[in-house]
Design a protein around this motif. Structure first.
Motif, PDB file in Angstrom:
ATOM      1  N   PRO A  88      58.846  42.949  47.610  1.00 46.13           N
ATOM      2  CA  PRO A  88      58.010  43.976  46.966  1.00 46.13           C
ATOM      3  C   PRO A  88      56.996  43.385  45.992  1.00 46.13           C
ATOM      4  O   PRO A  88      55.886  43.925  45.869  1.00 46.13           O
ATOM      5  CB  PRO A  88      59.042  44.851  46.251  1.00 46.13           C
ATOM      6  CG  PRO A  88      60.273  44.720  47.083  1.00 46.13           C
ATOM      7  CD  PRO A  88      60.277  43.292  47.555  1.00 46.13           C
ATOM      8  N   GLU A  89      57.333  42.294  45.350  1.00 50.00           N
ATOM      9  CA  GLU A  89      56.397  41.674  44.402  1.00 50.00           C
ATOM     10  C   GLU A  89      55.213  40.992  45.079  1.00 50.00           C
ATOM     11  O   GLU A  89      54.288  40.545  44.404  1.00 50.00           O
ATOM     12  CB  GLU A  89      57.120  40.683  43.489  1.00 50.00           C
ATOM     13  CG  GLU A  89      57.974  39.671  44.209  1.00 50.00           C
ATOM     14  CD  GLU A  89      59.448  40.081  44.270  1.00 50.00           C
ATOM     15  OE1 GLU A  89      59.736  41.269  44.551  1.00 50.00           O
ATOM     16  OE2 GLU A  89      60.303  39.203  44.034  1.00 50.00           O
ATOM     17  N   ASP A  90      55.220  40.927  46.413  1.00 49.57           N
ATOM     18  CA  ASP A  90      54.060  40.421  47.143  1.00 49.57           C
ATOM     19  C   ASP A  90      53.003  41.496  47.339  1.00 49.57           C
ATOM     20  O   ASP A  90      51.911  41.215  47.845  1.00 49.57           O
ATOM     21  CB  ASP A  90      54.479  39.881  48.517  1.00 49.57           C
ATOM     22  CG  ASP A  90      55.375  38.665  48.423  1.00 49.57           C
ATOM     23  OD1 ASP A  90      56.339  38.587  49.207  1.00 49.57           O
ATOM     24  OD2 ASP A  90      55.111  37.788  47.579  1.00 49.57           O
ATOM     25  N   THR A  91      53.298  42.720  46.963  1.00 44.85           N
ATOM     26  CA  THR A  91      52.350  43.817  47.105  1.00 44.85           C
ATOM     27  C   THR A  91      51.095  43.543  46.287  1.00 44.85           C
ATOM     28  O   THR A  91      51.172  43.277  45.084  1.00 44.85           O
ATOM     29  CB  THR A  91      52.997  45.143  46.654  1.00 44.85           C
ATOM     30  OG1 THR A  91      54.074  45.456  47.539  1.00 44.85           O
ATOM     31  CG2 THR A  91      51.981  46.270  46.655  1.00 44.85           C
ATOM     32  N   ALA A  92      49.942  43.594  46.946  1.00 44.17           N
ATOM     33  CA  ALA A  92      48.665  43.282  46.292  1.00 44.17           C
ATOM     34  C   ALA A  92      47.541  43.445  47.308  1.00 44.17           C
ATOM     35  O   ALA A  92      47.795  43.604  48.505  1.00 44.17           O
ATOM     36  CB  ALA A  92      48.663  41.849  45.760  1.00 44.17           C
ATOM     37  N   VAL A  93      46.333  43.384  46.809  1.00 45.89           N
ATOM     38  CA  VAL A  93      45.176  43.202  47.680  1.00 45.89           C
ATOM     39  C   VAL A  93      44.995  41.693  47.872  1.00 45.89           C
ATOM     40  O   VAL A  93      44.962  40.948  46.890  1.00 45.89           O
ATOM     41  CB  VAL A  93      43.905  43.831  47.086  1.00 45.89           C
ATOM     42  CG1 VAL A  93      42.708  43.560  47.987  1.00 45.89           C
ATOM     43  CG2 VAL A  93      44.098  45.328  46.883  1.00 45.89           C
ATOM     44  N   TYR A  94      44.893  41.272  49.108  1.00 39.64           N
ATOM     45  CA  TYR A  94      44.761  39.863  49.437  1.00 39.64           C
ATOM     46  C   TYR A  94      43.314  39.562  49.820  1.00 39.64           C
ATOM     47  O   TYR A  94      42.720  40.284  50.630  1.00 39.64           O
ATOM     48  CB  TYR A  94      45.699  39.485  50.574  1.00 39.64           C
ATOM     49  CG  TYR A  94      47.126  39.342  50.110  1.00 39.64           C
ATOM     50  CD1 TYR A  94      47.876  40.442  49.742  1.00 39.64           C
ATOM     51  CD2 TYR A  94      47.725  38.081  50.028  1.00 39.64           C
ATOM     52  CE1 TYR A  94      49.184  40.311  49.297  1.00 39.64           C
ATOM     53  CE2 TYR A  94      49.025  37.933  49.592  1.00 39.64           C
ATOM     54  CZ  TYR A  94      49.760  39.054  49.222  1.00 39.64           C
ATOM     55  OH  TYR A  94      51.043  38.911  48.772  1.00 39.64           O
ATOM     56  N   TYR A  95      42.795  38.482  49.231  1.00 39.59           N
ATOM     57  CA  TYR A  95      41.416  38.074  49.454  1.00 39.59           C
ATOM     58  C   TYR A  95      41.372  36.656  50.021  1.00 39.59           C
ATOM     59  O   TYR A  95      42.124  35.785  49.570  1.00 39.59           O
ATOM     60  CB  TYR A  95      40.638  38.063  48.143  1.00 39.59           C
ATOM     61  CG  TYR A  95      40.550  39.383  47.434  1.00 39.59           C
ATOM     62  CD1 TYR A  95      41.528  39.784  46.526  1.00 39.59           C
ATOM     63  CD2 TYR A  95      39.466  40.238  47.648  1.00 39.59           C
ATOM     64  CE1 TYR A  95      41.443  40.998  45.862  1.00 39.59           C
ATOM     65  CE2 TYR A  95      39.363  41.449  46.986  1.00 39.59           C
ATOM     66  CZ  TYR A  95      40.358  41.817  46.096  1.00 39.59           C
ATOM     67  OH  TYR A  95      40.269  43.022  45.437  1.00 39.59           O
ATOM     68  N   CYS A  96      40.463  36.432  50.955  1.00 46.66           N
ATOM     69  CA  CYS A  96      40.181  35.051  51.323  1.00 46.66           C
ATOM     70  C   CYS A  96      38.894  34.631  50.630  1.00 46.66           C
ATOM     71  O   CYS A  96      38.051  35.464  50.267  1.00 46.66           O
ATOM     72  CB  CYS A  96      40.098  34.854  52.827  1.00 46.66           C
ATOM     73  SG  CYS A  96      38.640  35.530  53.628  1.00 46.66           S
ATOM     74  N   ALA A  97      38.771  33.346  50.431  1.00 51.18           N
ATOM     75  CA  ALA A  97      37.637  32.811  49.697  1.00 51.18           C
ATOM     76  C   ALA A  97      37.308  31.422  50.205  1.00 51.18           C
ATOM     77  O   ALA A  97      38.171  30.722  50.739  1.00 51.18           O
ATOM     78  CB  ALA A  97      37.956  32.771  48.200  1.00 51.18           C
ATOM     79  N   ALA A  98      36.060  31.032  50.009  1.00 51.94           N
ATOM     80  CA  ALA A  98      35.581  29.731  50.470  1.00 51.94           C
ATOM     81  C   ALA A  98      35.071  28.915  49.295  1.00 51.94           C
ATOM     82  O   ALA A  98      34.361  29.435  48.418  1.00 51.94           O
ATOM     83  CB  ALA A  98      34.466  29.913  51.498  1.00 51.94           C
ATOM     84  N   ASP A  99      35.431  27.641  49.296  1.00 54.08           N
ATOM     85  CA  ASP A  99      35.048  26.720  48.232  1.00 54.08           C
ATOM     86  C   ASP A  99      34.258  25.576  48.857  1.00 54.08           C
ATOM     87  O   ASP A  99      34.691  24.987  49.853  1.00 54.08           O
ATOM     88  CB  ASP A  99      36.311  26.180  47.558  1.00 54.08           C
ATOM     89  CG  ASP A  99      36.033  25.270  46.380  1.00 54.08           C
ATOM     90  OD1 ASP A  99      37.000  24.743  45.804  1.00 54.08           O
ATOM     91  OD2 ASP A  99      34.847  25.062  46.037  1.00 54.08           O
ATOM     92  N   THR A 100      33.123  25.261  48.280  1.00 52.58           N
ATOM     93  CA  THR A 100      32.306  24.167  48.818  1.00 52.58           C
ATOM     94  C   THR A 100      32.838  22.795  48.432  1.00 52.58           C
ATOM     95  O   THR A 100      32.462  21.795  49.038  1.00 52.58           O
ATOM     96  CB  THR A 100      30.862  24.293  48.330  1.00 52.58           C
ATOM     97  OG1 THR A 100      30.859  24.320  46.895  1.00 52.58           O
ATOM     98  CG2 THR A 100      30.204  25.555  48.850  1.00 52.58           C
ATOM     99  N   GLU A 101      33.734  22.757  47.437  1.00 49.65           N
ATOM    100  CA  GLU A 101      34.270  21.483  46.989  1.00 49.65           C
ATOM    101  C   GLU A 101      35.563  21.143  47.731  1.00 49.65           C
ATOM    102  O   GLU A 101      36.341  22.024  48.078  1.00 49.65           O
ATOM    103  CB  GLU A 101      34.554  21.534  45.484  1.00 49.65           C
ATOM    104  CG  GLU A 101      33.306  21.727  44.641  1.00 49.65           C
ATOM    105  CD  GLU A 101      32.419  20.497  44.636  1.00 49.65           C
ATOM    106  OE1 GLU A 101      32.945  19.391  44.858  1.00 49.65           O
ATOM    107  OE2 GLU A 101      31.201  20.654  44.397  1.00 49.65           O
TER     108      GLU A 101
END
Length: 124
Positions: A88-101
């Motif tokens: 239950p503590e995994d409940t969240a909005v999940y985002y992917c993101a990109a890093d140039t480094e």
């Protein structure tokens, strides 16, 4: 420029699994380090996992280590997050993101491009 679109979120019972996908469009996806973050209501956005440009190195938050797996398919311009043994503590909005480094970095401010997020809800 890189556009990111997450999918695969939903509602699952504790102990279940979900697989998130993040499809990228734009230039040179394979040159980016990719990450997954999550944000629960009333909390700050937190690091979940990170994968190097060629998939050779992965990093995880302690809270998900051993349960989540990040992977990527550069031929499909897609990064995945396999989530098993969900709590239950995994409940969240999940985002992917990109890093140039390529140097490992953990904070959200280090990432240059973000998706719109996908909701994951784990019921007890």
């Amino acid at each position: 420029q890189l556009q990111l679109v997450e999918s695969g979120g939903g509602m699952v019972q504790a102990g279940g699994s979900l697989r998130l996908s993040c499809a990228a469009s734009g230039r040179a996806f394979s040159s980016y380090t990719m990450g997954w973050f999550r944000q629960a209501p009333g909390k700050e956005r937190e690091f979940v996992a990170r994968i190097s440009w060629n998939g050779g190195r992965t990093y995880y938050a302690d809270s998900v280590k051993g349960r989540f797996t990040i992977s990527r398919d550069n031929a499909k311009n897609t990064v995945y997050l396999q989530m098993d043994s969900l709590k239950p503590e995994d409940t969240a909005v999940y985002y992917c993101a990109a890093d140039t480094e390529r140097t490992p970095r953990w904070g959200p401010a280090a990432y240059d491009y973000w998706g719109q997020g996908t909701q994951v809800t784990v019921s007890s």
